[in-house]
Design a protein around this motif. Structure first.
Motif, mmCIF file in Angstrom:
data_model
loop_
_atom_site.group_PDB
_atom_site.id
_atom_site.type_symbol
_atom_site.label_atom_id
_atom_site.label_comp_id
_atom_site.label_asym_id
_atom_site.label_seq_id
_atom_site.Cartn_x
_atom_site.Cartn_y
_atom_site.Cartn_z
ATOM 1 N N LYS A 191 8.480 7.402 -4.371
ATOM 2 C CA LYS A 191 8.791 6.540 -3.228
ATOM 3 C C LYS A 191 9.069 5.111 -3.696
ATOM 4 O O LYS A 191 9.976 4.431 -3.173
ATOM 5 N N VAL A 192 8.319 4.665 -4.675
ATOM 6 C CA VAL A 192 8.515 3.322 -5.238
ATOM 7 C C VAL A 192 9.883 3.241 -5.914
ATOM 8 O O VAL A 192 10.593 2.232 -5.791
ATOM 9 N N SER A 197 0.828 -1.212 0.000
ATOM 10 C CA SER A 197 0.000 0.000 0.000
ATOM 11 C C SER A 197 0.857 1.255 0.000
ATOM 12 O O SER A 197 0.553 2.233 -0.684
ATOM 13 N N LEU A 198 1.928 1.228 0.794
ATOM 14 C CA LEU A 198 2.827 2.377 0.841
ATOM 15 C C LEU A 198 3.580 2.540 -0.464
ATOM 16 O O LEU A 198 3.734 3.658 -0.978
ATOM 17 N N TYR A 199 4.052 1.431 -1.022
ATOM 18 C CA TYR A 199 4.822 1.474 -2.268
ATOM 19 C C TYR A 199 3.935 1.104 -3.460
ATOM 20 O O TYR A 199 4.222 0.190 -4.222
ATOM 21 N N ASN A 200 2.854 1.826 -3.589
ATOM 22 C CA ASN A 200 1.893 1.627 -4.681
ATOM 23 C C ASN A 200 2.329 2.471 -5.876
ATOM 24 O O ASN A 200 2.324 3.706 -5.802
ATOM 25 N N PRO A 201 2.698 1.857 -7.002
ATOM 26 C CA PRO A 201 3.216 2.620 -8.153
ATOM 27 C C PRO A 201 2.217 3.616 -8.730
ATOM 28 O O PRO A 201 2.627 4.569 -9.395
ATOM 29 N N LEU A 202 0.938 3.406 -8.501
ATOM 30 C CA LEU A 202 -0.047 4.332 -9.052
ATOM 31 C C LEU A 202 -0.220 5.578 -8.188
ATOM 32 O O LEU A 202 -0.807 6.567 -8.631
ATOM 33 N N ARG A 203 0.321 5.535 -6.969
ATOM 34 C CA ARG A 203 0.096 6.657 -6.059
ATOM 35 C C ARG A 203 1.392 7.341 -5.612
ATOM 36 O O ARG A 203 1.414 8.546 -5.399
ATOM 37 N N ARG A 204 2.460 6.590 -5.450
ATOM 38 C CA ARG A 204 3.707 7.155 -4.903
ATOM 39 C C ARG A 204 4.895 6.685 -5.742
ATOM 40 O O ARG A 204 5.747 5.940 -5.278
ATOM 41 N N LEU A 205 4.955 7.152 -6.954
ATOM 42 C CA LEU A 205 5.946 6.638 -7.898
ATOM 43 C C LEU A 205 7.374 6.966 -7.457
ATOM 44 O O LEU A 205 8.280 6.136 -7.607
#
Length: 771
Positions: free
Chosen positions: A231-232, A221-229
């Motif tokens: 951070k990912v 959830s934290l490293y979700n590519p659609l939301r936090r690219l």
């Protein structure tokens, strides 16, 4: 005195040593007992040997095309397992380097990491091995945050991990873990994740893509590519660093990969998106019934959402893709013209209906809506529900430019959606009955009614070949025989006619003597009426039943002009009989069904029967070839058409190969049809609005030659360009010793489709709808 003190000290040391070892023994005994109690299920159920042999995995059912492409899934969790051999080596190396460096050295529990975590009181994490993480995923979820319970769960984790290590190889454990991991956005398991995020199989993942997935495992959830690219990306680079640290990746390669951006190719695998959505929904309903009728060995029903079935379908992913593209391309343009013509219509999109009829249509749409259903369940009164339809609300609406966020009353949204032209298309291989493409509408997310297998619509002149086939069979006629095109009437009392019936040609012209081939090419109504008068409507109705048409066909002469409602599926199957030398084959959409282990559960047996002899079937094919040689389908062989604002009505197909086909237009242009055939592919197309009173005012755009035929032409052009498909350009197979004359002269005159009752109107300019 000193000696006494020394003796006492020695005694104290021995006493405390003895006490220590006794406490240690008790503690060890308690710990062993604790482990035994946990393994026996004293603190909650533990997996049995059978559970470990077959862990619950909640596998998605996979829908596979005839060319081996996964076109969809049915699932509770979107998981499709793969074997270790199908994982790229760099993915495995990244996983071990990041999550469990000593994975290949321990037997389920890493004592060094566990002891280190204990000394630090868990400050750096719980030191779980991959095997322990798999144990948690398989058998007791995320666990409790309450410490006593967490300790019990941790012990159970250790026990299960050890059992897993005894039961499975290291490679199998890695595969199971990656198959079970949740990568969010409906992607459970590495195969689904690869398809959803990058549109590829796991074996095709690059090193940086594999590192991204491994990085997500820490906290999806934290490293979700659609939301936090960003951070990912940072987490991905941490994984690359771990690979360098463990000497499975060169530092130079790491430096090159670390600066690469993450480029997603997002393919959500939801039930309402993707390829062949209408077909998949049709298949889902079929599979629900199949699962009840075909039991497991223990007598229970199959679960299509969790049993990991593999459904091998007859759909060809490329033909399906070309079909969907054709529908999208043509309908987008046709819709613009429809909006433009409705701008001056105060009752848009309805034409020539009373206010009472309009009110009835809107009222029925309200009662069929999701809003009505939900408010009814909330015990709202009918007056309250109706009032809510006039209150503006935020909503997303469909448009050909993409979804639009807008503020609109639900009542206005009903009117808006009534404007949209719909389409239905099905392609079938006539020799096998295999359905190759199925497009039930323009967008399943917003329009879920299936116009292929669900919606029967008036077929217009596409029914006429059934009349001609009956005449050839019963009257011994041939395509080259002549008949007079002149005014004609069937009097009251004959053929169950309740009042005199005098059909008219749409252009109000009569051509005198014409061959059957030219009469069908020009879709002359009086000729069809004369033929059915000679054969009797009962004979025509009987033939349509043999051709697989399930609709009730009335024994009335008016059926000769297509005043009957039939589905696209049944019309394509019926026409396929002509292309298959008179043998009807029931459409098939499944090749076989397998369980998750590859055991075949079902293989259909073709349902066939003879309808016409080869000579008659071929004669009908030659009649239908006349439609594309000198009739309403001739635009398939030319280049040109519209210009200026109407340039999209051009038809740049330039086909030179034999094509048999028929256009059709129903009363008042509510339905436009084209069914086209080449030797190994029959495709039927229907176009019209959901409500028959929503339509084009005139024949120019409402006729089948304009509304439906271009979809067929666009699709076939794409199919012919795709050499892998091997769509035939050959002539239809001519029977040996053909007894019916089929080679007759046809005048090179081209006329418009005469299936509608209104005269053609002048073309109108095309303007885009405001939205």
């Amino acid at each position: 005195m000193a000696q006494k003190n020394n003796t006492a000290t020695v005694k104290d040391i021995k006493y405390y040593q003895k006490k220590f070892w006794k406490l240690f023994a008790y503690g060890l005994g308690i710990m062993v007992l604790f482990f035994f109690l946990a393994s026996w299920g004293f603190f909650g159920s533990m997996p049995s040997f059978e559970d470990l042999e077959n862990p619950e995995s909640n596998l998605a059912t996979e829908i596979i095309s005839s060319d081996g492409v996964t076109i969809g899934k049915f699932y509770n969790e979107n998981r499709t397992p793969i074997k270790y051999e199908d994982l790229p080596p760099h993915l495995v190396k990244a996983l071990v380097a990041t999550e469990d460096e000593r994975f290949y050295e321990h037997s389920g529990i890493d004592a060094r990491r566990t002891f280190g975590a204990a000394l630090k009181l868990g400050a750096d994490g719980g030191a779980s091995t991959l095997t322990q993480q798999l144990a948690k995923l398989l058998f007791h979820g995320e666990g409790s945050s309450f410490k006593p319970f967490r300790i019990i769960q941790k012990v159970k984790e250790w026990i299960i991990a050890v059992k897993l290590e005894r039961q499975y190889t290291k490679n199998e454990i890695i595969a199971m873990y990656l198959n079970k991991a949740d990568f969010v956005n409906t992607a459970v398991g590495i195969r689904s994740a690869s398809k959803v995020y990058f549109g590829k199989e796991p074996r095709d993942l690059t090193i940086d893509e594999a590192a991204m997935f491994v990085g997500m495992l820490k906290n999806p959830s934290l490293y979700n590519p659609l939301r936090r690219l960003e951070k990912v990306k940072n987490r991905r680079n941490t994984v690359l660093d771990q690979m360098v640290r463990n000497k499975v990746l060169a530092k130079e390669s790491r430096d090159t990969l670390a600066v690469k951006p993450i480029v997603l190719n997002f393919h959500p695998e939801s039930h309402k998106e993707g390829t062949a959505t209408y077909f998949r929904e049709f298949l889902r309903e079929y599979m629900k019934n199949w699962a009840k009728e075909n039991k497991r060995s223990d007598g229970s029903d199959w679960d299509i959402y969790s049993d990991g079935l593999k459904i091998y379908t007859t759909i060809d992913s490329k033909i399906q893709e070309h079909a969907e593209e054709a529908v999208q391309a043509h309908m987008k343009n046709l819709q613009q013209e429809f909006f433009a013509q409705q701008k001056d219509n105060k009752n848009a999109p309805f034409v020539n209906i009373t206010p009472e009829e309009t009110k009835r249509i809107i009222s029925q749409a309200m009662k069929n809506s999701e809003r009505w259903r939900v408010m009814k369940e909330m015990d709202k009164t009918e007056d309250e529900i109706i009032a809510s339809f006039d209150i503006k609300t935020k909503m997303k609406i469909f448009s050909w430019k993409g979804e639009i966020d807008t503020l609109m009353t639900p009542m206005d949204s009903i009117r808006y959606y009534k404007h949209f032209l719909q389409a239905g298309l099905m392609s079938m291989e006539p020799q096998t009955g295999h359905i190759k493409a199925w497009v039930g509408g323009i967008d399943y997310k917003y329009f879920q009614y299936d116009h292929v297998g669900q919606g029967a619509r008036q077929v217009g002149s596409t029914f006429k070949p059934f009349v001609y086939a009956t005449a050839i069979e019963q009257l011994g006629m041939s395509p080259c025989d002549s008949i007079i095109d002149s005014p004609f009437m069937i009097h009251k009392g004959r053929h169950n006619v309740t009042e005199d019936w005098e059909p008219k040609n749409s252009d109000h012209q009569y051509r005198g003597m014409v061959t059957l081939k030219r009469a069908l090419a020009l879709s002359i109504n009086t000729v069809s009426a004369k033929l059915i008068d000679k054969t009797g409507p009962e004979s025509v109705a009987a033939l349509t039943k043999k051709l697989g048409v399930k609709a009730d066909i009335p024994n009335q002469p008016s059926i000769a002009l297509g005043a009957v409602e039939i589905t696209v599926e049944d019309m394509v199957a019926a026409y396929s009989t002509f292309a298959n030398q008179g043998v009807y084959i029931k459409p098939q959409f499944i090749s076989r069904i397998e369980d998750k282990n590859g055991v075949v559960l079902y293989e259909p047996v073709p349902d066939t029967h003879d309808v016409l002899n080869k000579d008659i079937a071929y004669a009908v094919i030659k009649l239908l070839e006349g439609v594309t040689e000198s009739g309403s389908g001739v635009r398939l062989r030319t280049q040109g058409g519209g210009s200026g604002d109407n340039r999209w009505t051009g038809y740049p197909y330039m086909f030179t190969n034999p094509i048999a086909g028929k256009t059709g237009t129903s009363q008042n242009q509510s339905d436009g049809w084209f069914i086209g055939m080449v030797p190994n592919l029959v495709t039927g197309v229907w176009v019209g609005c959901e409500d028959r009173s929503a339509r084009f005012k005139g024949i120019t755009y409402g006729q089948g030659a304009t509304a439906a035929l271009p979809i067929w032409g666009y699709m076939m052009k794409k199919c012919y360009e795709d050499k892998d498909l091997q769509i035939s350009k050959d002539p239809f197979q001519r029977p040996d010793n053909l007894s019916i004359k089929v080679d007759c002269w046809a005048p090179p005159k081209v006329e418009t489709d005469s299936t509608a009752v209104d005269n053609p109107e002048e073309e109108q300019n095309t303007d885009e709808f405001g939205l």
